[in-house]
Design a protein around this motif. Structure first.
Motif, mmCIF file in Angstrom:
data_model
loop_
_atom_site.group_PDB
_atom_site.id
_atom_site.type_symbol
_atom_site.label_atom_id
_atom_site.label_comp_id
_atom_site.label_asym_id
_atom_site.label_seq_id
_atom_site.Cartn_x
_atom_site.Cartn_y
_atom_site.Cartn_z
ATOM 1 N N HIS A 24 -86.954 42.831 7.004
ATOM 2 C CA HIS A 24 -85.959 43.352 6.053
ATOM 3 C C HIS A 24 -86.545 44.419 5.138
ATOM 4 O O HIS A 24 -85.805 45.209 4.539
ATOM 5 N N ALA B 193 -79.968 41.278 7.701
ATOM 6 C CA ALA B 193 -78.634 41.371 8.308
ATOM 7 C C ALA B 193 -78.860 41.301 9.816
ATOM 8 O O ALA B 193 -79.212 42.285 10.463
ATOM 9 N N GLN C 281 -79.266 45.793 -0.102
ATOM 10 C CA GLN C 281 -80.527 45.885 0.630
ATOM 11 C C GLN C 281 -81.277 47.135 0.176
ATOM 12 O O GLN C 281 -80.665 48.113 -0.271
#
Length: 843
Positions: free
Chosen positions: A129, A163, A351
């Motif tokens: 991520h 995600a 994010q």
């Protein structure tokens, strides 16, 4: 050996089954689930692995070492046996190593050596991520290798805040496996009001308060080293309780200091760990039950417009904030203090922006070129690289001779990639090696790869940093080595710099380096070394003390200093704020140095250009490096064609004001335009059309001319007439005449100032007997009649003479008869005799 059960253990069978039936998987596991240390060990004995290695990528060196050490300890071994790691300046691998934990850049170097990765059976991307550039690149290369060379290669992408669906789709519809974490409850406290001013006072007060209210150690997140040190100073000034110590944790620390920061305290001790984002994930800091989060992080932002990268402080994403918060609940219930309000929290980005979108892509483009990719669209990206940054990187690599014009890597480019550093610095090392200065180039490259040794120093001269480096490393010359000075805060950095320089020096062919050093026996100026790496940032001093960079951008020194009077500088660190960059690090250059060492970047040209101030063509011989003109002299015999073309260009830009347009020439131009409007078989004669074709009809007549004053010798009437054939001239005189003979016999000039409404100014009495308005341009355009009184004053304007006679004339006659009683004012203008006198001769 018996191990404590972790949440990840519950989903390991599902993960293993998915990898038996397929080759890719996505694992989403909450913080504390144990994915980093359990998954590689669980894969070790899988039959599809066939005894090959497992590579696990970690975004950060500290996390990579910690994970490897933990796994080795769980096997009752030391790192370097079954489990090892490879990070910058530290490697623990051996012939029996089956699991290698590496930082992301290591994988791209592995692909350079073996695109098929024949000895590797599985690659794990941990904490994906964070979306580091090398992580994205590594995944793309893995997918390409899997597609073309290694159908059996397993890929597992792991993260806590990922995600998952887009990743799973990229991996060919890979299964998504989810695991709950083992996070203890964490009480979250927000700031009561939006904070203002520097973050350090707020951070120090919150840490002191948290220490008073809770037990356990404190992990505080700050954006950078400067903020860490200012916060530490405030904490010391505040007076900490006895037994509380402060530790720093950031990437520029020596590894042993990083280890000390994450190690548990002795009995009766507490610690405050002031950290950057390095402690955000894949790492347990022993004893931490309190997190204090500034909500800020520092990220590099690259500008294709300037070719420069700046560090920018930005708000963290909610995903990062949750990761940080989770650090307080890894081992026991904890508390998290956030230095932003609860109202602000929903406005944080979900994010972090992928580094690929904001980074300098030169290293990525070079890696892809070595892989055989010139067009990034050939690959499957989670986030495609931006086109502007990609093209800028290609341009830089061509300038550095790393790739050719077709985008293929040169031999030098392939060697640059082996260093695992920015191609600029790789180019510097290789060029310096050719003239026997390998060592100092490696030292400068390592120096520039570390944080500034003199962060508070306003003097931008990199020579000061190099001299400090030698003092700290106990070196009075460029060769030889001793241990560094332990008292100086930068001694650890100096040790790392020298160790890194040693490593890069070993990659340069010894034979070439040694031969050249004996042959030349010189000490290369630092400005030349920086010029090898940053040819686009060589700077020339202007008359006002500002500088012009070779890339065309302006630059200034932050204040008056020894380098301020240098005619040339090579800048290696600048910001890109505003219209001019501020130099942060630079070295002095001279014109002879540039001519001797930067010859491949220098061009000689003959320049013929229009000088708008002098209103003349100027011809010069110029020696230049990019936008910098180093030498200029008068070109005695410029090419006549170029001079004429330059004049034509100046005329096109300025218009007919450059040319001597007499009244007759202006009228001819207007008549030609009117005729062109009236007939399709006539050439365009508007200003725009005439200027567009000016090179055809004017250029043959201006050879030998160089200035606007020379152009005044032209006869524009003759030149414009020269555009017409004999037949066109005849028709022009007939259809758009210069004069019209009116009924009185007078030859009256036509005013064509407005070609779409030509004017015939004539005394009313001279038109008696004329029924209709004269027509021009093949009968398509009536003239505009300005009907004048005997004193030549206009009494009526019309384009319909018949209507005037029948409607307005009688009122006008009454007025004129009263003012000019001696003049002839007949009742019937149609039958009356025209006259240019008071009365016709026969009355």
């Amino acid at each position: 050996m018996n191990q404590l059960q972790l949440p990840i253990d519950a989903v390991l069978p599902e993960l293993l089954e998915s990898l038996r039936s397929g080759v890719n998987a996505v694992l989403v596991a909450e913080p504390g689930a144990g994915k980093t240390t359990r998954v590689p060990l669980a894969l070790l004995d899988q039959p599809w692995l066939h005894g090959k290695k497992i590579i696990m990528l970690e975004p950060r060196r500290l996390a990579a070492r910690s994970a490897a050490q933990f796994m080795a300890k769980s096997l009752g071994e030391q790192p370097g046996e079954t489990v090892g790691y490879r990070v910058r300046l530290d490697s623990r691998v051996g012939p029996r190593t089956r699991i290698e934990v590496v930082t992301e850049g290591v994988l791209t170097r592995m692909f350079q050596e073996d695109p098929a990765l024949e000895e590797v059976g599985a690659i794990l991307f941990d904490e994906f991520h964070e979306r580091h550039l090398h992580g994205d690149l590594g995944l793309v290369l893995c997918l390409q290798s899997q597609l073309l060379l290694r159908e059996d290669l397993r890929l597992i992408v792991m993260s806590a805040t990922l995600a998952a669906e887009p990743i799973a789709e990229l991996l060919g519809g890979a299964p998504v496996i989810r695991s709950e974490g083992r996070v203890f409850p964490v009480a979250t406290h927000y700031a009561k009001a939006k904070l203002s001013g520097p973050i350090e006072p707020h951070m120090a007060r919150t840490i002191v308060e948290a220490l008073r209210l809770h037990d356990g150690d404190v992990l505080a997140f700050l954006p950078g080293v400067a903020e860490i040190r200012r916060t530490a100073r405030r904490l010391y000034e505040a007076g900490l309780p006895s037994g509380v110590r402060i530790e720093e944790l950031h990437g520029s620390l020596p590894l042993e200091k990083q280890d000390a920061a994450v190690a548990p305290c002795s009995a009766g001790e507490r610690k405050i760990v002031l950290a950057t984002s390095i402690a955000e994930s894949s790492l347990t800091v022993e004893g931490v039950k309190i997190v204090v989060d500034s909500g800020l992080m520092r990220v590099p932002r690259f500008s294709p417009r300037t070719g420069m990268t700046r560090l920018e402080t930005v708000a963290v994403s909610t995903a990062s904030a949750d990761q940080r918060r989770g650090r307080a609940g890894r081992l026991a219930p904890g508390s998290c203090y956030r230095l932003w309000t609860e109202i602000q929290h929903p406005y944080l980005p979900e994010q972090s922006t992928p580094e690929l979108l904001e980074a300098d892509l030169a290293s990525l483009v070079l890696e892809l070129a070595i892989w055989g990719i010139q067009d990034p669209s050939e690959l499957d990206w989670l986030t495609p690289p931006p086109a502007a940054a990609y093209e800028q990187a290609k341009s830089l690599l061509q300038q550095l001779n790393a790739i050719d014009n077709s985008g293929k890597p040169t031999a030098a480019g392939a060697r640059m990639a082996q260093f695992g550093l920015h191609p600029r610095l790789g180019a510097m090392i290789l060029q310096a090696a050719e003239i026997g200065e390998t060592r100092v180039a490696c030292e400068v490259a390592a120096l520039l790869s570390e944080r500034d040794l003199l962060p508070q120093e306003r003097n931008v001269d990199i020579q000061l940093r190099l001299e400090l480096l030698y003092r700290l490393a106990g070196r009075t010359e460029r060769k030889g080595s001793n241990s560094g000075s332990a008292e100086h805060p930068s001694s650890g950095a100096a040790y790392r710099i020298m160790a890194q320089a040693d490593q890069w020096e070993r990659l340069v062919p010894k034979r070439a380096s040694a031969v050249n050093e004996v042959a030349h026996n010189l000490k290369l100026p630092l400005g030349v070394l920086l010029g090898f790496a940053y040819p686009d940032r060589i700077a020339q001093r202007r008359s006002d003390g500002r500088y012009l960079l070779a890339n065309g951008r302006g630059a200034v020194l932050p204040e008056l200093q020894p380098l301020s009077r240098s005619p040339y500088l090579a800048a290696c660190e600048l910001d890109d704020a505003g219209t001019e960059s501020r130099m942060r690090l630079a070295a002095e250059l001279s014109l002879p140095m540039i001519e001797q060492y930067m010859a491949s970047y220098i061009t000689n040209e003959d320049v013929v250009e229009w000088d708008s101030q002098a209103q003349a063509v100027r011809a010069r011989k110029r020696t230049r490096l990019g936008s910098i003109v180093m030498k200029e002299s008068i070109l005695q015999k410029p090419d006549e064609e170029q001079v004429a073309d330059t004049l034509i260009t100046a005329i096109k830009q300025a218009g007919f004001v450059m040319l001597p347009m007499s009244k007759q020439a202006q009228q001819l131009k207007a008549r030609m335009k009117l005729m062109a409007l009236a007939g399709e078989d006539w050439p365009e004669a508007s200003d725009e059309a005439l200027l567009e074709s000016v090179g055809e009809w004017l250029k043959p007549h201006i050879f030998g001319m160089k200035s606007r004053s020379d152009l005044q010798k032209l006869s524009m009437l003759q030149l414009l007439e020269g555009k017409l054939s004999w037949k066109q001239k005849q028709e022009l005189d007939e259809q758009v005449p210069t004069h019209i003979v009116v009924p009185s016999g007078s030859r009256i000039p036509v005013d064509y100032s407005d070609p779409e409404s030509p004017v015939l100014a004539v005394r009313l009495q001279e038109l008696f007997g004329l029924k209709d308005t004269p027509l021009l341009a093949r009968g398509r355009l009536p003239v505009t009649l300005h009907l004048l009184s005997p004193s030549q004053r206009p009494v009526q304007v019309t384009r319909d003479l018949r209507s005037f006679w029948e409607n307005a004339y009688f009122e006008v006659k009454k007025d004129l008869k009263g003012r000019y009683p001696k003049h002839y004012w007949p009742d019937d203008p149609y039958s009356a005799a025209p006259t240019n006198r008071a009365k016709p001769r026969n009355t």
